[in-house]
Design a protein around this motif. Structure first.
Motif, PDB file in Angstrom:
ATOM      1  N   ASP A  84     -28.062  57.357 -58.014  1.00 50.30           N
ATOM      2  CA  ASP A  84     -27.363  56.973 -59.645  1.00 50.30           C
ATOM      3  C   ASP A  84     -27.776  57.890 -60.837  1.00 50.30           C
ATOM      4  O   ASP A  84     -28.581  57.498 -61.592  1.00 50.30           O
ATOM      5  CB  ASP A  84     -27.601  55.497 -60.008  1.00 50.30           C
ATOM      6  CG  ASP A  84     -26.685  55.134 -60.834  1.00 50.30           C
ATOM      7  OD1 ASP A  84     -25.964  55.694 -61.621  1.00 50.30           O
ATOM      8  OD2 ASP A  84     -26.699  53.702 -61.098  1.00 50.30           O
ATOM      9  N   PRO A  85     -27.109  59.020 -60.866  1.00 44.34           N
ATOM     10  CA  PRO A  85     -27.507  60.027 -61.795  1.00 44.34           C
ATOM     11  C   PRO A  85     -27.434  59.568 -63.355  1.00 44.34           C
ATOM     12  O   PRO A  85     -28.099  59.926 -64.098  1.00 44.34           O
ATOM     13  CB  PRO A  85     -26.766  61.279 -61.572  1.00 44.34           C
ATOM     14  CG  PRO A  85     -25.480  60.697 -60.811  1.00 44.34           C
ATOM     15  CD  PRO A  85     -26.106  59.668 -59.913  1.00 44.34           C
ATOM     16  N   ALA A  86     -26.641  58.626 -63.555  1.00 47.62           N
ATOM     17  CA  ALA A  86     -26.409  58.253 -64.789  1.00 47.62           C
ATOM     18  C   ALA A  86     -27.402  57.127 -65.441  1.00 47.62           C
ATOM     19  O   ALA A  86     -27.101  56.712 -66.602  1.00 47.62           O
ATOM     20  CB  ALA A  86     -24.775  58.056 -65.095  1.00 47.62           C
ATOM     21  N   ALA A  87     -27.834  56.295 -64.331  1.00 51.83           N
ATOM     22  CA  ALA A  87     -28.706  55.163 -64.787  1.00 51.83           C
ATOM     23  C   ALA A  87     -29.907  55.433 -65.658  1.00 51.83           C
ATOM     24  O   ALA A  87     -30.460  56.810 -65.629  1.00 51.83           O
ATOM     25  CB  ALA A  87     -29.057  54.400 -63.492  1.00 51.83           C
ATOM     26  N   GLY A 132     -51.718  51.740 -67.149  1.00 53.02           N
ATOM     27  CA  GLY A 132     -50.485  52.252 -67.695  1.00 53.02           C
ATOM     28  C   GLY A 132     -49.582  52.909 -66.861  1.00 53.02           C
ATOM     29  O   GLY A 132     -48.489  53.061 -66.732  1.00 53.02           O
ATOM     30  N   ILE A 133     -50.185  53.999 -66.018  1.00 56.50           N
ATOM     31  CA  ILE A 133     -49.595  54.629 -65.019  1.00 56.50           C
ATOM     32  C   ILE A 133     -48.958  53.862 -63.885  1.00 56.50           C
ATOM     33  O   ILE A 133     -47.939  54.090 -63.564  1.00 56.50           O
ATOM     34  CB  ILE A 133     -50.546  55.639 -64.557  1.00 56.50           C
ATOM     35  CG1 ILE A 133     -51.076  56.684 -65.618  1.00 56.50           C
ATOM     36  CG2 ILE A 133     -49.893  56.503 -63.342  1.00 56.50           C
ATOM     37  CD1 ILE A 133     -52.248  57.709 -64.886  1.00 56.50           C
ATOM     38  N   VAL A 134     -49.613  52.809 -63.172  1.00 51.25           N
ATOM     39  CA  VAL A 134     -49.124  52.179 -62.019  1.00 51.25           C
ATOM     40  C   VAL A 134     -48.333  51.166 -62.654  1.00 51.25           C
ATOM     41  O   VAL A 134     -47.248  50.759 -62.034  1.00 51.25           O
ATOM     42  CB  VAL A 134     -50.465  51.911 -61.252  1.00 51.25           C
ATOM     43  CG1 VAL A 134     -49.915  50.944 -60.222  1.00 51.25           C
ATOM     44  CG2 VAL A 134     -51.216  53.124 -60.641  1.00 51.25           C
ATOM     45  N   VAL A 135     -48.998  50.175 -63.347  1.00 53.03           N
ATOM     46  CA  VAL A 135     -48.106  48.880 -63.523  1.00 53.03           C
ATOM     47  C   VAL A 135     -47.146  48.981 -64.431  1.00 53.03           C
ATOM     48  O   VAL A 135     -46.013  48.519 -64.342  1.00 53.03           O
ATOM     49  CB  VAL A 135     -48.988  47.717 -64.103  1.00 53.03           C
ATOM     50  CG1 VAL A 135     -48.616  46.517 -64.440  1.00 53.03           C
ATOM     51  CG2 VAL A 135     -50.255  47.621 -63.171  1.00 53.03           C
ATOM     52  N   GLY A 136     -47.432  50.039 -65.503  1.00 50.86           N
ATOM     53  CA  GLY A 136     -46.353  50.112 -66.473  1.00 50.86           C
ATOM     54  C   GLY A 136     -45.362  50.938 -66.303  1.00 50.86           C
ATOM     55  O   GLY A 136     -44.261  50.978 -66.967  1.00 50.86           O
ATOM     56  N   THR A 137     -45.441  51.971 -65.261  1.00 51.20           N
ATOM     57  CA  THR A 137     -44.389  53.038 -65.064  1.00 51.20           C
ATOM     58  C   THR A 137     -44.218  53.282 -63.731  1.00 51.20           C
ATOM     59  O   THR A 137     -42.894  53.493 -63.460  1.00 51.20           O
ATOM     60  CB  THR A 137     -45.250  54.493 -65.545  1.00 51.20           C
ATOM     61  OG1 THR A 137     -45.679  54.450 -66.907  1.00 51.20           O
ATOM     62  CG2 THR A 137     -44.129  55.780 -65.581  1.00 51.20           C
ATOM     63  N   LEU A 138     -45.158  53.732 -62.847  1.00 53.44           N
ATOM     64  CA  LEU A 138     -44.711  53.939 -61.382  1.00 53.44           C
ATOM     65  C   LEU A 138     -44.125  52.960 -60.668  1.00 53.44           C
ATOM     66  O   LEU A 138     -43.084  53.083 -59.882  1.00 53.44           O
ATOM     67  CB  LEU A 138     -45.832  54.560 -60.646  1.00 53.44           C
ATOM     68  CG  LEU A 138     -46.652  55.844 -61.110  1.00 53.44           C
ATOM     69  CD1 LEU A 138     -47.748  56.108 -60.344  1.00 53.44           C
ATOM     70  CD2 LEU A 138     -45.691  56.938 -61.284  1.00 53.44           C
ATOM     71  N   SER A 139     -44.701  51.641 -60.833  1.00 52.55           N
ATOM     72  CA  SER A 139     -44.149  50.589 -60.131  1.00 52.55           C
ATOM     73  C   SER A 139     -42.594  50.412 -60.430  1.00 52.55           C
ATOM     74  O   SER A 139     -41.505  50.492 -59.320  1.00 52.55           O
ATOM     75  CB  SER A 139     -45.016  49.166 -60.397  1.00 52.55           C
ATOM     76  OG  SER A 139     -46.220  49.743 -59.656  1.00 52.55           O
ATOM     77  N   PRO A 140     -42.194  50.320 -61.793  1.00 50.80           N
ATOM     78  CA  PRO A 140     -40.866  49.949 -61.893  1.00 50.80           C
ATOM     79  C   PRO A 140     -40.074  51.117 -61.661  1.00 50.80           C
ATOM     80  O   PRO A 140     -38.641  50.965 -61.336  1.00 50.80           O
ATOM     81  CB  PRO A 140     -40.875  49.852 -63.428  1.00 50.80           C
ATOM     82  CG  PRO A 140     -42.138  50.355 -64.089  1.00 50.80           C
ATOM     83  CD  PRO A 140     -43.265  50.210 -63.257  1.00 50.80           C
ATOM     84  N   LEU A 141     -40.241  52.318 -61.749  1.00 50.35           N
ATOM     85  CA  LEU A 141     -39.543  53.572 -61.373  1.00 50.35           C
ATOM     86  C   LEU A 141     -39.424  53.505 -60.095  1.00 50.35           C
ATOM     87  O   LEU A 141     -38.294  53.872 -59.415  1.00 50.35           O
ATOM     88  CB  LEU A 141     -40.018  54.768 -61.852  1.00 50.35           C
ATOM     89  CG  LEU A 141     -40.061  55.023 -63.272  1.00 50.35           C
ATOM     90  CD1 LEU A 141     -40.765  56.392 -63.778  1.00 50.35           C
ATOM     91  CD2 LEU A 141     -38.800  55.251 -63.804  1.00 50.35           C
ATOM     92  N   LEU A 142     -40.332  53.094 -58.967  1.00 50.25           N
ATOM     93  CA  LEU A 142     -40.235  53.277 -57.843  1.00 50.25           C
ATOM     94  C   LEU A 142     -39.305  51.859 -57.193  1.00 50.25           C
ATOM     95  O   LEU A 142     -38.695  52.004 -56.206  1.00 50.25           O
ATOM     96  CB  LEU A 142     -41.426  53.246 -56.895  1.00 50.25           C
ATOM     97  CG  LEU A 142     -42.471  54.326 -57.134  1.00 50.25           C
ATOM     98  CD1 LEU A 142     -43.998  53.913 -56.689  1.00 50.25           C
ATOM     99  CD2 LEU A 142     -41.898  55.241 -55.934  1.00 50.25           C
ATOM    100  N   ALA A 143     -39.466  50.837 -58.147  1.00 51.54           N
ATOM    101  CA  ALA A 143     -38.564  49.855 -57.543  1.00 51.54           C
ATOM    102  C   ALA A 143     -37.166  49.982 -58.219  1.00 51.54           C
ATOM    103  O   ALA A 143     -36.164  49.262 -57.580  1.00 51.54           O
ATOM    104  CB  ALA A 143     -39.129  48.585 -58.354  1.00 51.54           C
ATOM    105  N   GLY A 144     -36.805  51.304 -58.825  1.00 48.31           N
ATOM    106  CA  GLY A 144     -35.531  51.418 -59.195  1.00 48.31           C
ATOM    107  C   GLY A 144     -35.098  50.961 -60.555  1.00 48.31           C
ATOM    108  O   GLY A 144     -34.054  51.113 -61.003  1.00 48.31           O
ATOM    109  N   GLY A 145     -35.937  50.561 -61.229  1.00 48.37           N
ATOM    110  CA  GLY A 145     -35.971  50.225 -62.560  1.00 48.37           C
ATOM    111  C   GLY A 145     -36.288  51.176 -63.649  1.00 48.37           C
ATOM    112  O   GLY A 145     -36.127  52.354 -63.120  1.00 48.37           O
ATOM    113  N   HIS A 146     -36.326  50.966 -64.781  1.00 51.27           N
ATOM    114  CA  HIS A 146     -36.602  52.192 -65.697  1.00 51.27           C
ATOM    115  C   HIS A 146     -37.589  51.632 -66.684  1.00 51.27           C
ATOM    116  O   HIS A 146     -38.083  50.420 -66.885  1.00 51.27           O
ATOM    117  CB  HIS A 146     -35.229  52.332 -66.456  1.00 51.27           C
ATOM    118  CG  HIS A 146     -34.712  51.216 -67.494  1.00 51.27           C
ATOM    119  ND1 HIS A 146     -34.011  50.276 -66.746  1.00 51.27           N
ATOM    120  CD2 HIS A 146     -34.748  50.920 -68.641  1.00 51.27           C
ATOM    121  CE1 HIS A 146     -33.462  49.565 -67.759  1.00 51.27           C
ATOM    122  NE2 HIS A 146     -34.154  49.711 -68.859  1.00 51.27           N
ATOM    123  N   VAL A 147     -38.064  52.521 -67.795  1.00 50.31           N
ATOM    124  CA  VAL A 147     -39.491  52.416 -68.577  1.00 50.31           C
ATOM    125  C   VAL A 147     -38.939  52.871 -69.652  1.00 50.31           C
ATOM    126  O   VAL A 147     -38.647  53.627 -69.980  1.00 50.31           O
ATOM    127  CB  VAL A 147     -40.529  53.199 -67.991  1.00 50.31           C
ATOM    128  CG1 VAL A 147     -41.912  52.998 -68.868  1.00 50.31           C
ATOM    129  CG2 VAL A 147     -40.798  52.777 -66.475  1.00 50.31           C
TER     130      VAL A 147
END
Length: 490
Positions: A19-22, A195-210
């Protein structure tokens, strides 16, 4: 979008293809969608590659919380390199040590610096020419070098490979039920693994955003929540204390928040209850350490949350309590907290002996003391050694004492934590002079400031004729704590 062994290195490409525009990443000045994020990572990777960075190298990054820092992480991983993040508050001496110990190839930072390695400005990362060769992901490849202060001298580099990090993210995604509908508001520093894992990588890997906040500001926090509509954030007790002390007339809209995470230091049951009652947001308190890639236990999102505990083991992890001989103890029996699972670090960089003492038969010896209750919830009763936690920042007294002992007029030095209503604890120092050498506390302060970050510097220095000793002649810190408490009471 569940984590896989190639998740970190290929995530920008997968998100852009899906989803390039998400929305993907935003900070105080920049907003990137998935396609723009991939382009930024490709450009930064090309620049780092031009500086000779390749598979097996280490990229150091010392930046405030910005999109540039996250882009640097993924650019390095794209090249097969690891990343060591540096606290921007470190002194030149502290930063130089970490850069040298980690064997950093380059340092990504803003402003002038006398770094012992080549420096790349964040602005330069935006002007990469041509795509750099992407290195296939590998579970065993080093992903992060997180430096944690030791109780005996200089900080140690905690080696976390891609398998560690993806396993940690998978546990967070499962425990907190993260999905593409989720977004985090990052207010913790990105030089910490939380901050790296809980706040950033996990939501990005789940398809969310930060959304990355450059810094936490109490008065404007809930306005930021109202504008960004995050579904969760992670913070330390100091931040929750400041938020519950906001004036009652402050308008808040927490309707987007599903939960909040509390970690890094123990939080009182009263604080958690006050926050939840006032703002209507459940706090999930957890426990972990860098050597375990961030978190090992957490109170469940669904199910009983027990104030005063740090919850149950996260998915994929095991926790047991052991006595001094390594024997497993039963419910409510106090001993050392041991952790096992795929998130346990590879080891300490270039420190095989310390690694062997810390990881025994696959179990990570945390040095923390606690017990498991009848329901399997972990209760911590003491902290590792004499560590001080100031507003979520770990401070090890030995590091401060080592610097103090460089002064010839100091015969004895002891640093302890003093309770503080906002920060939880602050460091205070007790000194005894060498014979015939009076101590100038202002000179000591200047000496400490030259080598230590501001948050590590003692808030008070007390000079005694001699420091209390125990039966074997060692400095008696419990006695110093009692002395300090009595002095404050008086």
């Amino acid at each position: 979008m569940s984590p896989s062994l190639e998740s970190l290195s290929s995530l920008p490409d997968r998100r852009a293809a899906s989803d390039p525009a998400a929305p993907c990443l935003a900070d105080d000045a920049v907003t990137l969608n998935n396609a723009e994020f991939r382009a930024a990572v490709e450009s930064a990777a090309a620049v780092l590659h031009g500086h000779g960075v390749g598979a097996g190298d280490v990229v150091a990054v010392m930046l405030p919380n910005t999109v540039d820092l996250v882009v640097t992480l993924f650019a390095a991983w794209r090249l097969g390199a690891a990343v060591t993040p540096l606290n921007p508050a470190l002194s030149a001496d502290e930063a130089g040590y970490q850069l040298t110990d980690a064997g950093a190839k380059v340092l990504v930072t803003a402003g002038a610096t006398a770094a012992p390695v080549p420096v790349v400005a964040p602005g330069e990362l935006k002007h990469g020419a041509g795509p750099a060769p992407a290195v296939p992901g590998s579970a065993e490849r080093l992903a992060l070098l997180i430096y944690t202060s030791g109780t005996t001298g200089r900080p140690k580099g905690v080696m976390l490979d891609h398998a560690n990090v993806t396993a940690m993210c998978a546990a967070i995604i499962e425990a907190y039920e993260l999905s593409p509908a989720d977004s985090s508001l990052l207010i913790l520093p990105l030089f910490h693994v939380n901050g790296i894992v809980v706040g950033t990588l996990s939501p990005l890997l789940a398809g969310g955003h930060v959304t990355i906040a450059g810094r936490f500001e109490t008065r404007s926090f809930f306005e930021r929540v109202r504008r960004c509509r995050p579904t969760y954030f992670s913070a330390v007790p100091t931040i929750y204390t400041r938020l519950v002390e906001l004036p009652e007339d402050v308008e808040v809209d927490t309707s987007s928040l599903r939960f909040a995470v509390c970690g890094a230091a123990p939080a009182s049951a009263e604080l958690l209850e006050r926050f939840e009652r006032r703002f209507g947001v459940p706090i999930v308190e957890g426990y972990g350490l860098s050597e375990g890639t961030c978190a090992s236990t957490a109170n469940p999102l669904r199910g009983p949350r027990k104030p005063g505990t740090v919850g149950i083991p996260l998915p994929g992890q095991r926790v047991r309590i052991a006595d001094g001989q390594g024997r497993t103890l039963g419910p409510n029996e106090i001993g050392e907290v041991l952790i096992a699972g795929p998130t346990v670090m590879r080891g300490y960089l270039n420190r095989p002996e310390e690694t062997a003492k810390t990881i025994v038969d696959g179990w990570l010896h945390t040095g923390d003391i606690g017990y498991l209750d009848a329901d399997g919830y972990l209760v911590l009763v003491d902290r590792a050694k004499d560590m001080i936690i100031r507003g979520g920042e770990n401070i090890y007294p030995k590091e401060i004492e080592t610097v103090a002992y460089r002064l010839p007029e100091i015969a004895e030095a002891a640093v302890i934590g003093r309770p503080h209503p906002v920060y939880g604890e602050v460091p205070v120092m007790y000194l005894a002079p060498a014979p015939g050498h009076p101590i100038d506390t202002d000179a000591v302060r200047r000496h400490l400031a030259a080598s230590l970050a501001k948050y590590k510097q003692p808030v008070e220095i007390t000079v005694l004729d001699a420091l209390p000793k125990n039966a074997v002649g060692k400095i008696d810190k419990p006695a110093i704590r009692r002395l300090d408490a009595a002095a404050r009471t008086a």
